[in-house]
Design a protein around this motif. Structure first.
Motif, mmCIF file in Angstrom:
data_model
loop_
_atom_site.group_PDB
_atom_site.id
_atom_site.type_symbol
_atom_site.label_atom_id
_atom_site.label_comp_id
_atom_site.label_asym_id
_atom_site.label_seq_id
_atom_site.Cartn_x
_atom_site.Cartn_y
_atom_site.Cartn_z
ATOM 1 N N VAL A 164 -25.044 -12.662 -65.656
ATOM 2 C CA VAL A 164 -26.089 -11.639 -65.599
ATOM 3 C C VAL A 164 -25.589 -10.363 -66.266
ATOM 4 O O VAL A 164 -24.453 -9.946 -66.040
ATOM 5 C CB VAL A 164 -26.499 -11.325 -64.140
ATOM 6 C CG1 VAL A 164 -27.483 -10.160 -64.089
ATOM 7 C CG2 VAL A 164 -27.118 -12.549 -63.478
ATOM 8 N N SER A 191 -23.634 -3.699 -62.824
ATOM 9 C CA SER A 191 -24.268 -4.960 -63.212
ATOM 10 C C SER A 191 -23.648 -6.077 -62.384
ATOM 11 O O SER A 191 -22.422 -6.139 -62.226
ATOM 12 C CB SER A 191 -24.039 -5.228 -64.702
ATOM 13 O OG SER A 191 -24.610 -6.461 -65.091
ATOM 14 N N ARG A 195 -21.335 -7.380 -68.035
ATOM 15 C CA ARG A 195 -21.078 -7.981 -66.721
ATOM 16 C C ARG A 195 -20.079 -7.140 -65.913
ATOM 17 O O ARG A 195 -18.974 -6.871 -66.373
ATOM 18 C CB ARG A 195 -20.521 -9.391 -66.899
ATOM 19 C CG ARG A 195 -21.401 -10.291 -67.747
ATOM 20 C CD ARG A 195 -20.848 -11.693 -67.836
ATOM 21 N NE ARG A 195 -21.558 -12.479 -68.848
ATOM 22 C CZ ARG A 195 -21.675 -13.802 -68.832
ATOM 23 N NH1 ARG A 195 -21.103 -14.500 -67.856
ATOM 24 N NH2 ARG A 195 -22.321 -14.439 -69.784
ATOM 25 N N SER A 215 -34.751 -0.770 -59.863
ATOM 26 C CA SER A 215 -34.379 -2.133 -60.244
ATOM 27 C C SER A 215 -35.537 -3.097 -60.021
ATOM 28 O O SER A 215 -36.269 -3.000 -59.044
ATOM 29 C CB SER A 215 -33.182 -2.602 -59.410
ATOM 30 O OG SER A 215 -32.090 -1.742 -59.607
ATOM 31 N N ARG A 239 -34.226 -0.807 -64.069
ATOM 32 C CA ARG A 239 -33.211 -1.843 -64.371
ATOM 33 C C ARG A 239 -33.842 -3.228 -64.490
ATOM 34 O O ARG A 239 -34.663 -3.635 -63.668
ATOM 35 C CB ARG A 239 -32.121 -1.852 -63.305
ATOM 36 C CG ARG A 239 -31.142 -3.008 -63.440
ATOM 37 C CD ARG A 239 -29.799 -2.695 -62.837
ATOM 38 N NE ARG A 239 -29.073 -1.704 -63.625
ATOM 39 C CZ ARG A 239 -27.785 -1.422 -63.445
ATOM 40 N NH1 ARG A 239 -27.088 -2.024 -62.490
ATOM 41 N NH2 ARG A 239 -27.199 -0.515 -64.192
ATOM 42 N N GLN A 240 -33.416 -3.938 -65.499
ATOM 43 C CA GLN A 240 -33.825 -5.319 -65.701
ATOM 44 C C GLN A 240 -32.567 -6.180 -65.754
ATOM 45 O O GLN A 240 -31.690 -5.974 -66.589
ATOM 46 C CB GLN A 240 -34.594 -5.454 -67.019
ATOM 47 C CG GLN A 240 -34.971 -6.880 -67.368
ATOM 48 C CD GLN A 240 -35.557 -6.992 -68.764
ATOM 49 O OE1 GLN A 240 -35.314 -6.142 -69.614
ATOM 50 N NE2 GLN A 240 -36.329 -8.039 -69.006
ATOM 51 N N CYS A 241 -32.454 -7.130 -64.858
ATOM 52 C CA CYS A 241 -31.311 -8.036 -64.859
ATOM 53 C C CYS A 241 -31.664 -9.277 -65.676
ATOM 54 O O CYS A 241 -32.634 -9.974 -65.377
ATOM 55 C CB CYS A 241 -30.930 -8.423 -63.433
ATOM 56 S SG CYS A 241 -30.218 -7.042 -62.506
ATOM 57 N N ALA A 288 -27.101 -6.247 -67.113
ATOM 58 C CA ALA A 288 -28.128 -5.309 -66.660
ATOM 59 C C ALA A 288 -28.583 -4.442 -67.826
ATOM 60 O O ALA A 288 -27.775 -3.789 -68.484
ATOM 61 C CB ALA A 288 -27.582 -4.435 -65.537
ATOM 62 N N VAL A 305 -34.010 -11.775 -60.779
ATOM 63 C CA VAL A 305 -33.307 -11.831 -62.055
ATOM 64 C C VAL A 305 -34.213 -12.471 -63.078
ATOM 65 O O VAL A 305 -34.809 -13.518 -62.838
ATOM 66 C CB VAL A 305 -32.016 -12.666 -61.914
ATOM 67 C CG1 VAL A 305 -31.341 -12.820 -63.249
ATOM 68 C CG2 VAL A 305 -31.068 -12.005 -60.923
ATOM 69 N N ARG A 317 -30.641 -12.904 -67.034
ATOM 70 C CA ARG A 317 -29.747 -14.036 -66.825
ATOM 71 C C ARG A 317 -29.421 -14.683 -68.165
ATOM 72 O O ARG A 317 -30.311 -14.944 -68.976
ATOM 73 C CB ARG A 317 -30.371 -15.068 -65.891
ATOM 74 C CG ARG A 317 -29.402 -16.195 -65.518
ATOM 75 C CD ARG A 317 -29.996 -17.140 -64.497
ATOM 76 N NE ARG A 317 -30.222 -16.511 -63.212
ATOM 77 C CZ ARG A 317 -29.268 -16.292 -62.319
ATOM 78 N NH1 ARG A 317 -28.010 -16.628 -62.582
ATOM 79 N NH2 ARG A 317 -29.546 -15.733 -61.160
#
Length: 417
Positions: free
Chosen positions: A106, A166, A161, A411, A96-98, A108, A415, A100
């Motif tokens: 944010v 997420s 979102r 994850s 997982r990459q959050c 995901a 962020v 911004r």
């Protein structure tokens, strides 16, 4: 029940991509657009409604009849519910990459773990947009992901979102009208893989958002191709049908899912001013109530009807200049057939529409993998994407699937800005 949802969502033209076969003395296949010379074994089967003629030679399975799976596929509600609850869920390891966004929100992005090691930088990238309240845990998303990955594609699931766990960091969710997050996701992916062509597939509300994005970006769209599945297209018509008969079951289920997401982040909305009705949103019994209490106010609409009217992707088709395949089911209870913008699709050479006689919503329990496997649409979608990536070849070396195992979420810490 969230998988049965309203969305649970480089400029190339079809003339450049389509390699038409040399005309042969065969019968003419009359589409809703034109009469195209095609060999009999390549003509779409009469059980399918086809609008437009671009890309038809690349879709290898259209000459076969659409056979809904016995009993399950004969009733649109049974098929929709069966696919939602009983379709198999392939195991996939995600990283997982959050990401911004510019407004401090944010989203995901779930990438398949290990693909940075296994795939070349120039491998095509497929962005998946699930339906309303949907995410990388949905069965139809997982099946499409695995099919693309086996063909050597890099795949990322865009969890909006609050969806797919997420995080929500600002008092704003997403909506059918909001394209900002998708623009940022596409730009981010393009920057991360500058040598790769980008494509996208959207389901239901995700499809509506995707087609609106294609229309607004038009000739400057960075995507090389896109697929829209179960798109409600006209949200006013979809809303009318959503509140009738058995559809009320879907409406309540989706409203319940929206409320659960909202309640997790209710403190963010405590001090909101203006026309927000937080109590109505928190206890909504229908999607319309949720949109009245929260969505339409968040995105500046005077009423729910104003929001639906101005957020419908049916108005965007005429502006699409990216190759686009639209697949719908004639009996879809949530994305009504009468809402499909057939005339605009017919007049846009970049678009092709296929309507199956059955399929329900996000169902399509038919084909070789029925009843619990991949939807009937998946091979068709892959043929289309492969044609755009490698016109005329339809081949690519499959990547290793050794990294597909037990489900987990790896994850990234923090962020990414």
């Amino acid at each position: 029940m969230t998988r049965a949802s309203v969305g649970s969502a480089f400029p190339l033209t079809s003339f450049h991509l389509l390699r038409r076969p040399t005309p042969t003395p065969t019968s003419l296949y009359a589409t809703a657009n034109a009469a195209v010379a095609m060999p009999d074994n390549q003509r779409p089967h009469p059980s399918l409604e086809v609008v437009g003629d671009s890309f038809l030679p690349a879709l290898k399975t259209l000459n076969r009849p659409y056979h809904p799976y016995p009993i399950i596929g004969w009733n649109r509600h049974l098929e929709t519910i069966f696919a939602s609850f009983f379709r198999s869920l392939p195991a996939v390891r995600f990283r997982r990459q959050c990401l911004r966004t510019k407004d401090d929100g944010v989203v995901a992005l779930d990438w398949v773990s290990g693909d940075d090691r296994l795939l070349p930088e120039a491998s095509p990238v497929l962005i998946l947009l699930p339906g309303l309240t949907g995410g990388s845990g949905d069965t139809y998303v997982r099946h499409m992901l695995l099919r693309a990955r086996k063909n050597g594609w890099r795949v990322v699931v865009f969890n909006s979102r609050g969806c797919g766990d997420s995080p929500v960091t600002t008092p704003q969710f997403y909506s059918a009208s909001f394209l900002g997050d998708l623009r940022e996701v596409v730009a981010h992916v393009a920057t991360r893989y500058p040598k790769a062509n980008l494509y996208a597939v959207g389901w239901s509300l995700g499809a509506n958002i995707l087609v609106r994005y294609l229309g607004q970006e038009s000739g400057s769209c960075p995507l090389s191709g896109a697929v829209s599945l179960c798109n409600p297209f006209n949200l006013v018509i979809a809303d009318e049908d959503f509140r009738k008969g058995f559809n009320i079951v879907y409406d309540k289920a989706l409203a319940n899912s929206l409320c659960k997401i909202f309640k997790k982040h209710a403190l963010l909305f405590e001090d909101m001013e203006g026309e927000f009705n937080i109590q109505l949103a928190a206890n909504a019994k229908s999607v319309r109530e949720f949109d009245e209490g929260l969505t339409r106010v968040s995105f500046g609409f005077k009423s729910v009807d104003d929001y639906y009217s101005n957020s419908s992707s049916s108005d965007s088709i005429k502006h699409v200049s990216t190759p686009l395949l639209c697949i719908q089911a004639a009996n879809d209870p949530i994305a009504p057939s009468r809402g499909i913008p057939r005339k605009d699709i017919q007049e846009n050479p970049n678009c092709l529409l296929i309507v199956t006689p059955k399929g329900g919503h996000l169902g399509w329990v038919a084909g070789a993998d029925a009843p619990r496997g991949a939807p009937w649409t998946d091979p068709l979608v892959m043929d289309f994407l492969q044609h755009l990536e490698k016109p005329g070849s339809g081949t690519s070396e499959p990547c290793s699937t050794s990294d597909v195992g037990m489900q987990s979420a790896e994850s990234l810490h923090g962020v990414e800005v």
